[in-house]
Design a protein around this motif. Structure first.
Motif, PDB file in Angstrom:
ATOM      1  N   GLY A 230     -12.424  20.049  -4.971  1.00  0.00           N
ATOM      2  CA  GLY A 230     -14.017  20.631  -5.939  1.00  0.00           C
ATOM      3  C   GLY A 230     -15.044  20.647  -5.520  1.00  0.00           C
ATOM      4  N   LEU A 231     -15.954  20.686  -6.142  1.00  0.00           N
ATOM      5  CA  LEU A 231     -17.540  20.713  -6.582  1.00  0.00           C
ATOM      6  C   LEU A 231     -17.757  19.220  -6.243  1.00  0.00           C
ATOM      7  CD1 LEU A 231     -18.514  23.325  -8.545  1.00  0.00           C
ATOM      8  CD2 LEU A 231     -18.242  23.769  -5.708  1.00  0.00           C
ATOM      9  N   ILE A 232     -18.116  18.776  -5.252  1.00  0.00           N
ATOM     10  CA  ILE A 232     -18.761  17.815  -4.583  1.00  0.00           C
ATOM     11  C   ILE A 232     -19.612  17.301  -5.479  1.00  0.00           C
ATOM     12  CG2 ILE A 232     -19.681  16.785  -2.627  1.00  0.00           C
ATOM     13  CD1 ILE A 232     -18.481  18.267  -0.790  1.00  0.00           C
ATOM     14  N   GLY A 233     -19.796  16.255  -6.077  1.00  0.00           N
ATOM     15  CA  GLY A 233     -20.797  16.260  -6.884  1.00  0.00           C
ATOM     16  C   GLY A 233     -21.940  14.563  -7.241  1.00  0.00           C
ATOM     17  N   ARG A 234     -22.288  15.047  -7.984  1.00  0.00           N
ATOM     18  CA  ARG A 234     -23.264  12.856  -8.012  1.00  0.00           C
ATOM     19  C   ARG A 234     -22.377  11.804  -7.864  1.00  0.00           C
ATOM     20  NH1 ARG A 234     -28.089  12.705 -11.760  1.00  0.00           N
ATOM     21  NH2 ARG A 234     -28.377  10.603 -11.661  1.00  0.00           N
ATOM     22  N   GLY A 235     -22.897  11.235  -7.112  1.00  0.00           N
ATOM     23  CA  GLY A 235     -21.682   9.790  -7.367  1.00  0.00           C
ATOM     24  C   GLY A 235     -21.074  10.126  -5.645  1.00  0.00           C
ATOM     25  N   THR A 236     -21.313  11.023  -4.934  1.00  0.00           N
ATOM     26  CA  THR A 236     -20.376  10.392  -3.890  1.00  0.00           C
ATOM     27  C   THR A 236     -21.875   9.832  -3.188  1.00  0.00           C
ATOM     28  OG1 THR A 236     -19.732  13.107  -4.358  1.00  0.00           O
ATOM     29  CG2 THR A 236     -19.679  11.808  -1.826  1.00  0.00           C
TER      30      THR A 236
ATOM     31  N   TYR B 103     -17.128  16.931  -9.290  1.00  0.00           N
ATOM     32  CA  TYR B 103     -18.020  17.386 -10.499  1.00  0.00           C
ATOM     33  C   TYR B 103     -16.924  17.372 -11.649  1.00  0.00           C
ATOM     34  CZ  TYR B 103     -22.586  17.948  -9.040  1.00  0.00           C
ATOM     35  OH  TYR B 103     -24.294  17.577  -8.912  1.00  0.00           O
ATOM     36  N   ASN B 104     -17.323  18.039 -12.765  1.00  0.00           N
ATOM     37  CA  ASN B 104     -15.968  17.743 -14.200  1.00  0.00           C
ATOM     38  C   ASN B 104     -14.287  17.306 -13.542  1.00  0.00           C
ATOM     39  OD1 ASN B 104     -17.398  19.098 -15.575  1.00  0.00           O
ATOM     40  ND2 ASN B 104     -17.572  21.127 -14.287  1.00  0.00           N
ATOM     41  N   SER B 105     -14.289  16.396 -12.475  1.00  0.00           N
ATOM     42  CA  SER B 105     -12.875  16.192 -11.869  1.00  0.00           C
ATOM     43  C   SER B 105     -12.071  15.445 -12.810  1.00  0.00           C
ATOM     44  CB  SER B 105     -13.395  14.523 -10.946  1.00  0.00           C
ATOM     45  OG  SER B 105     -13.751  13.822 -11.627  1.00  0.00           O
ATOM     46  N   THR B 106     -12.187  15.609 -14.284  1.00  0.00           N
ATOM     47  CA  THR B 106     -11.448  15.234 -15.800  1.00  0.00           C
ATOM     48  C   THR B 106     -11.368  16.066 -16.218  1.00  0.00           C
ATOM     49  OG1 THR B 106     -11.493  13.462 -17.418  1.00  0.00           O
ATOM     50  CG2 THR B 106     -13.559  14.716 -17.173  1.00  0.00           C
ATOM     51  N   THR B 107      -9.470  16.133 -16.883  1.00  0.00           N
ATOM     52  CA  THR B 107      -9.266  16.607 -16.413  1.00  0.00           C
ATOM     53  C   THR B 107      -9.220  16.517 -18.739  1.00  0.00           C
ATOM     54  OG1 THR B 107      -6.772  16.640 -16.175  1.00  0.00           O
ATOM     55  CG2 THR B 107      -8.338  18.494 -14.716  1.00  0.00           C
ATOM     56  N   GLU B 108      -8.863  15.390 -18.691  1.00  0.00           N
ATOM     57  CA  GLU B 108      -8.022  14.365 -19.806  1.00  0.00           C
ATOM     58  C   GLU B 108      -9.218  15.654 -21.260  1.00  0.00           C
ATOM     59  OE1 GLU B 108      -6.384  10.981 -19.933  1.00  0.00           O
ATOM     60  OE2 GLU B 108      -5.322  11.254 -18.140  1.00  0.00           O
ATOM     61  N   SER B 109      -9.684  15.002 -22.467  1.00  0.00           N
ATOM     62  CA  SER B 109     -10.711  15.383 -23.151  1.00  0.00           C
ATOM     63  C   SER B 109     -10.646  14.281 -23.531  1.00  0.00           C
ATOM     64  CB  SER B 109     -10.120  16.589 -24.636  1.00  0.00           C
ATOM     65  OG  SER B 109     -10.684  16.164 -25.579  1.00  0.00           O
ATOM     66  N   SER B 110     -11.538  13.610 -24.460  1.00  0.00           N
ATOM     67  CA  SER B 110     -12.989  12.491 -24.687  1.00  0.00           C
ATOM     68  C   SER B 110     -12.940  12.370 -26.178  1.00  0.00           C
ATOM     69  CB  SER B 110     -14.022  12.361 -23.770  1.00  0.00           C
ATOM     70  OG  SER B 110     -14.130  11.575 -23.071  1.00  0.00           O
ATOM     71  N   PHE B 111     -12.307  13.658 -26.275  1.00  0.00           N
ATOM     72  CA  PHE B 111     -12.428  14.504 -28.287  1.00  0.00           C
ATOM     73  C   PHE B 111     -11.548  13.754 -28.344  1.00  0.00           C
ATOM     74  CE2 PHE B 111     -15.448  17.231 -25.055  1.00  0.00           C
ATOM     75  CZ  PHE B 111     -16.735  16.732 -26.104  1.00  0.00           C
ATOM     76  N   ASP B 112     -11.746  13.695 -30.323  1.00  0.00           N
ATOM     77  CA  ASP B 112     -10.190  13.776 -30.723  1.00  0.00           C
ATOM     78  C   ASP B 112     -10.029  14.821 -31.676  1.00  0.00           C
ATOM     79  OD1 ASP B 112     -11.018  10.947 -31.059  1.00  0.00           O
ATOM     80  OD2 ASP B 112     -11.716  10.660 -32.601  1.00  0.00           O
ATOM     81  N   ALA B 113      -8.722  15.362 -31.636  1.00  0.00           N
ATOM     82  CA  ALA B 113      -8.275  16.580 -32.823  1.00  0.00           C
ATOM     83  C   ALA B 113      -8.991  16.986 -33.247  1.00  0.00           C
ATOM     84  CB  ALA B 113      -6.593  16.218 -31.989  1.00  0.00           C
ATOM     85  N   VAL B 114      -9.942  17.826 -34.093  1.00  0.00           N
ATOM     86  CA  VAL B 114      -9.938  18.716 -35.426  1.00  0.00           C
ATOM     87  C   VAL B 114      -9.144  19.549 -35.694  1.00  0.00           C
ATOM     88  CG1 VAL B 114     -11.866  19.529 -36.472  1.00  0.00           C
ATOM     89  CG2 VAL B 114     -12.410  17.982 -34.397  1.00  0.00           C
TER      90      VAL B 114
END
Length: 184
Positions: free
Chosen positions: A126-132, A166-177
């Protein structure tokens, strides 16, 4: 040109992936945060300051570059408080291409070589990101130009100790609308 290895630090910004930069990026780069309380960081900064002093002697009488103080290290400052964080910010780059002044030809640089914590070749997924967590191998060189003189760091290699993508999560932090658009 001197080669120097940084102590292990935390990536604040990275554009290290070999398949990047895209046409939107003209260089590979890394901003590494180093804890200035650590003895190995103090030793590293001392070596950089020695190189800076040698450059000043070489270009005696030439003003120091006012845009960065002539050096690629700075104290990190918290954007909200304006106070120093206790970290040193090290900025290094490697241009994708440059013009050879002797023959006016464009030369393509190879990307920085990446290694893992075991010093084996590293291929990011993936894209090496902040916090590495990483350390860098740099070529430090002096320069003089219209803006003055200074020393700069050319990125050669990076050892990726613990990678954060970067963008390593594929799970949403949002509630469904209800009633909105859906992907299906």
């Amino acid at each position: 040109m001197n080669e120097i290895q940084t102590p292990i630090g935390i990536v604040k910004y990275a554009n290290l992936n070999p398949d990047r930069p895209s046409p939107d990026y003209d260089r590979w780069e890394c901003t590494l945060l180093l804890d200035k309380a650590k003895p190995e960081v103090q030793e590293f900064v001392g070596k950089i300051k020695e190189m800076f002093a040698e450059m000043q002697e070489k270009y005696k009488g030439t003003k120091v570059n006012s845009s960065n103080g002539g050096i690629f290290l700075s104290n990190e400052v918290d954007k909200e408080t304006g106070e120093e964080t206790g970290m040193i910010e090290l900025k290094s780059t490697l241009n994708c291409r440059y013009i050879n002044k002797s023959n006016n030809q464009i030369v393509e640089n190879k990307p920085p070589v990446l290694f893992d914590a075991s010093a084996l070749p590293f291929t990011p997924t993936g894209l090496i990101g902040r916090g590495t967590t990483a350390r860098l191998m740099l070529s430090v060189y002096d320069y003089t130009g219209n803006n003055g003189c200074g020393i700069s760091a050319r990125l050669k290699m990076a050892q990726i100790i613990n990678v954060e993508y970067y963008n390593s999560t594929t799970e949403s932090s949002f509630d469904a609308v209800e009633g909105g658009n859906t992907a299906v």
